[in-house]
Design an enzyme around this catalytic site. Structure first.
Site, PDB file in Angstrom:
ATOM      1  N   GLU A   1       0.828  -1.214   0.000  1.00 56.44           N
ATOM      2  CA  GLU A   1       0.000   0.000   0.000  1.00 56.44           C
ATOM      3  C   GLU A   1       0.859   1.259   0.000  1.00 56.44           C
ATOM      4  O   GLU A   1       1.889   1.311   0.656  1.00 56.44           O
ATOM      5  CB  GLU A   1      -0.936   0.025   1.209  1.00 56.44           C
ATOM      6  CG  GLU A   1      -1.884  -1.147   1.302  1.00 56.44           C
ATOM      7  CD  GLU A   1      -2.870  -1.251   0.150  1.00 56.44           C
ATOM      8  OE1 GLU A   1      -2.985  -0.291  -0.635  1.00 56.44           O
ATOM      9  OE2 GLU A   1      -3.520  -2.306   0.026  1.00 56.44           O
ATOM     10  N   GLY A   2       0.354   2.280  -0.679  1.00 55.42           N
ATOM     11  CA  GLY A   2       1.079   3.547  -0.782  1.00 55.42           C
ATOM     12  C   GLY A   2       0.816   4.474   0.402  1.00 55.42           C
ATOM     13  O   GLY A   2       0.012   4.181   1.302  1.00 55.42           O
TER      14      GLY A   2
ATOM     15  N   ASN B   1      -0.780   7.288   0.776  1.00 59.54           N
ATOM     16  CA  ASN B   1      -2.075   7.925   1.050  1.00 59.54           C
ATOM     17  C   ASN B   1      -3.129   6.954   1.542  1.00 59.54           C
ATOM     18  O   ASN B   1      -4.001   7.338   2.310  1.00 59.54           O
ATOM     19  CB  ASN B   1      -2.526   8.720  -0.165  1.00 59.54           C
ATOM     20  CG  ASN B   1      -1.616   9.920  -0.350  1.00 59.54           C
ATOM     21  OD1 ASN B   1      -1.653  10.847   0.448  1.00 59.54           O
ATOM     22  ND2 ASN B   1      -0.739   9.875  -1.346  1.00 59.54           N
TER      23      ASN B   1
HETATM   24  N1  LIG Z   1       5.807  14.232  -5.441  1.00 63.48           N
HETATM   25  C1  LIG Z   1       4.773  13.571  -5.952  1.00 63.48           C
HETATM   26  N2  LIG Z   1       4.680  12.245  -5.762  1.00 63.48           N
HETATM   27  C2  LIG Z   1       3.612  11.614  -6.283  1.00 63.48           C
HETATM   28  C3  LIG Z   1       2.618  12.286  -7.009  1.00 63.48           C
HETATM   29  N3  LIG Z   1       1.691  11.385  -7.380  1.00 63.48           N
HETATM   30  C4  LIG Z   1       2.086  10.207  -6.894  1.00 63.48           C
HETATM   31  N4  LIG Z   1       3.249  10.325  -6.234  1.00 63.48           N
HETATM   32  C5  LIG Z   1       4.025   9.261  -5.559  1.00 63.48           C
HETATM   33  O1  LIG Z   1       3.341   8.054  -5.692  1.00 63.48           O
HETATM   34  C6  LIG Z   1       2.704   7.698  -4.481  1.00 63.48           C
HETATM   35  C7  LIG Z   1       1.256   7.420  -4.798  1.00 63.48           C
HETATM   36  O2  LIG Z   1       0.837   6.356  -4.086  1.00 63.48           O
HETATM   37  P1  LIG Z   1      -0.495   6.380  -3.196  1.00 63.48           P
HETATM   38  O3  LIG Z   1      -0.229   7.291  -2.084  1.00 63.48           O
HETATM   39  O4  LIG Z   1      -0.823   4.970  -2.947  1.00 63.48           O
HETATM   40  O5  LIG Z   1      -1.641   6.985  -4.095  1.00 63.48           O
HETATM   41  P2  LIG Z   1      -2.166   6.373  -5.445  1.00 63.48           P
HETATM   42  O6  LIG Z   1      -1.249   5.272  -5.894  1.00 63.48           O
HETATM   43  O7  LIG Z   1      -2.322   7.534  -6.340  1.00 63.48           O
HETATM   44  O8  LIG Z   1      -3.592   5.786  -5.122  1.00 63.48           O
HETATM   45  P3  LIG Z   1      -3.992   4.242  -4.743  1.00 63.48           P
HETATM   46  O9  LIG Z   1      -3.011   3.324  -5.368  1.00 63.48           O
HETATM   47  O10 LIG Z   1      -5.383   4.087  -5.230  1.00 63.48           O
HETATM   48  O11 LIG Z   1      -3.891   4.194  -3.265  1.00 63.48           O
HETATM   49  C8  LIG Z   1       2.831   8.859  -3.553  1.00 63.48           C
HETATM   50  O12 LIG Z   1       2.940   8.517  -2.217  1.00 63.48           O
HETATM   51  C9  LIG Z   1       4.090   9.538  -4.072  1.00 63.48           C
HETATM   52  O13 LIG Z   1       5.233   8.928  -3.533  1.00 63.48           O
HETATM   53  C10 LIG Z   1       2.753  13.692  -7.192  1.00 63.48           C
HETATM   54  O14 LIG Z   1       1.939  14.372  -7.785  1.00 63.48           O
HETATM   55  N5  LIG Z   1       3.842  14.291  -6.636  1.00 63.48           N
HETATM   56 MG   LIG Z   2      -1.006   3.380  -4.738  1.00 61.44          MG
END
Ligand SMILES: Nc1nc2c(ncn2[C@@H]2O[C@H](COP(=O)(O)OP(=O)(O)OP(=O)(O)O)[C@@H](O)[C@H]2O)c(=O)[nH]1
Ligand SMILES: [Mg+2]
Length: 443
Positions: free
Chosen positions: A66-67, A69
């Site tokens: 899991e990431g 957020n």
């Molecule tokens: N700096 C930055 N990092 C990003 C951005 N978008 C995604 N990331 C990176 O990628 C990760 C995204 O993972 P999650 O937090 O799981 O969010 P998600 O993957 O968009 O959503 P789910 O997989 O549905 O949970 C973030 O924690 C960042 O490390 C962005 O716009 N800016």
């Molecule tokens: Mg994610």
């Protein structure tokens, strides 16, 4: 105050009574001194002297895949549970250090593990909702580095036909812990403290239910002072979107140092300050209440353009860069804006391509200095991006990205008009382009 409930650790009640009586009298001194009609009422001073209870510690972890957020979302479920536990006896939520995150790939910032919560969040704000402590502090007060009991949550192996709240100790479907038979201990990842931390008791627990469904299980357990729930994402929010949910969410303020960096960027490049944008925060979130439309936002469009793995795994939702630019242009014209801020996980070449389609506008991306990057790492940079997005006049995100969702919540807290928050980019094939559900704040 009808009765005074006092808990005092390790003192004999006979000795305590006179002291407490004095204290109770002092607390009512004004009544005693200034009320002419004062008549002693013994019921006012009834003292219930209770056994002092030492706090217990609840730890948790989340599926390694899991990431950032979604992990923040799981924190809220557990924080609500710990708040519930505290209605009966003191419990402290031990914050799981950040690390081992799939998206945090930067090589130039050292190892991205064992990161304390204070790097990203304001602990004082968290504590206005529930008592919390850093894992490193928990280790300091537990010299043996033992977590008394670990429960690895899992779904029911056989699946389910009817949703009902239930839990059962079951054989582990999967067990990432390993047993050291010489020492008779289980070891596991334990937030990057693999070698030091251990438990004697590990069990798997099949669960279907809300977080607070675990409360009786935890309170009836009288032996363990520290209990860890691993795979805590298995339990659901008690009540998604209610006022308690939003209190937990409001308590998750970003660390001041990250907000400051983002605010400097807003001021320098986006002509945006809290005073002008009407987004000034109250120091204490419990005192802060905004109506929709109170916040005006800075004179820029903010976009969360999710790329990387989403380009492959959500091909139907993610637009090409050219199509993203087309949607951005349309919004810029409609909103009469010149500046656009792009938060994205895209590599620099993709960002360059997007920019090339938007030549008539000022296009910004936050690029950290080496010091900021090494101090706050990928997680901190992501937060800075989110905070800048949260302050724009208008926000548009990416479909079903929890990163976008967290920006939306932030804008609800600040008091933006939901029409300017719950928007997303669409893929060129998606003609309907259904917009996100509006999860509005509840106080
Ligand atoms: N700096 C930055 N990092 C990003 C951005 N978008 C995604 N990331 C990176 O990628 C990760 C995204 O993972 P999650 O937090 O799981 O969010 P998600 O993957 O968009 O959503 P789910 O997989 O549905 O949970 C973030 O924690 C960042 O490390 C962005 O716009 N800016
Ligand atoms: Mg994610």
């Amino acid at each position: 105050m009808g009765s005074v409930k006092v808990s005092v650790r390790g003192c004999r009640p006979q000795l305590l009574f006179p002291v407490l009586l004095l204290w109770a009298l002092a607390a009512h001194a004004e009544d005693v001194l200034y009320d002419d009609n004062f008549e002693p009422d013994s019921s006012k001073f009834k003292l219930v002297v209770d056994e002092a209870k030492a706090p217990r510690y609840l730890l948790y972890d989340v599926n390694p895949g899991e990431g950032f957020n979604l992990r923040r979302d799981v924190y809220m479920r557990i924080a609500v549970l710990v708040r519930n536990l505290n209605e009966d006896s003191p419990w402290i939520l031990v914050l799981p250090p950040w690390g081992r995150m799939y998206h945090w790939k930067s090589k130039d910032v050292g190892q991205q593990i064992r990161i304390p919560w204070s790097t990203f969040f304001d602990l004082e704000s968290l504590r206005r909702f529930v008592p919390v402590m850093e894992f490193a502090d928990f280790l300091k007060i537990s010299p043996s580095k033992e977590i008394n009991e670990v429960y690895y949550l899992q779904n029911y192996k056989e699946g389910w036909d009817k949703w009902e709240e239930k839990m059962d100790k079951r054989p582990c479907i999967f067990n990432p812990y390993y047993f050291d038979s010489e020492q008779d201990r289980w070891h596991g990842w334990f937030f990057g403290y693999e070698e030091e931390v251990w438990t004697k008791k590990l069990e798997c627990l099949s669960v279907m239910g809300h977080a607070s469904f675990l409360k009786p299980f935890l309170t009836q357990n009288r032996t363990a002072r520290s209990i860890m729930l691993d795979r805590a994402e298995i339990v659901l929010h008690d009540r998604y979107g209610d006022s308690v949910f939003w209190q937990a969410r409001r308590s998750m303020r970003f660390a001041q140092q990250l907000r400051d960096i983002a605010d400097d960027f807003r001021r320098e490049f986006l002509d945006s300050t809290d005073e002008k944008d009407e987004t000034v925060l109250d120091d204490d979130w419990t005192q802060m209440k905004r109506n929709h439309g109170d916040a005006k936002g800075g004179p820029y469009l903010s976009v969360h353009l999710r790329r990387e793995d989403f380009v492959r795994s959500r091909r139907k939702d993610i637009p090409s860069l050219e199509h993203a630019a087309k949607q951005i242009k349309k919004l810029m014209t409609k909103l009469k804006l010149k500046r656009v801020f792009i938060a994205t996980d895209a590599p620099q070449n993709e960002f360059g391509e997007l920019k090339s389609y938007l030549e008539e506008y000022q296009v910004y991306r936050f690029t950290p200095t080496p010091e900021v990057k090494s101090k706050y790492k990928d997680g901190g940079v992501a937060i800075i991006d989110q905070w800048i997005c949260a302050h724009a006049k208008y926000f548009v995100g990416s479909r079903e990205s929890t990163f976008s969702f967290r920006i939306q919540d932030e804008r609800e807290i600040l008091g933006f008009d939901p029409e300017k928050t719950f928007n997303r980019l669409c893929n060129e094939e998606d003609k309907e382009c259904e917009q996100p559900a509006k999860w509005k704040i509840v106080y």
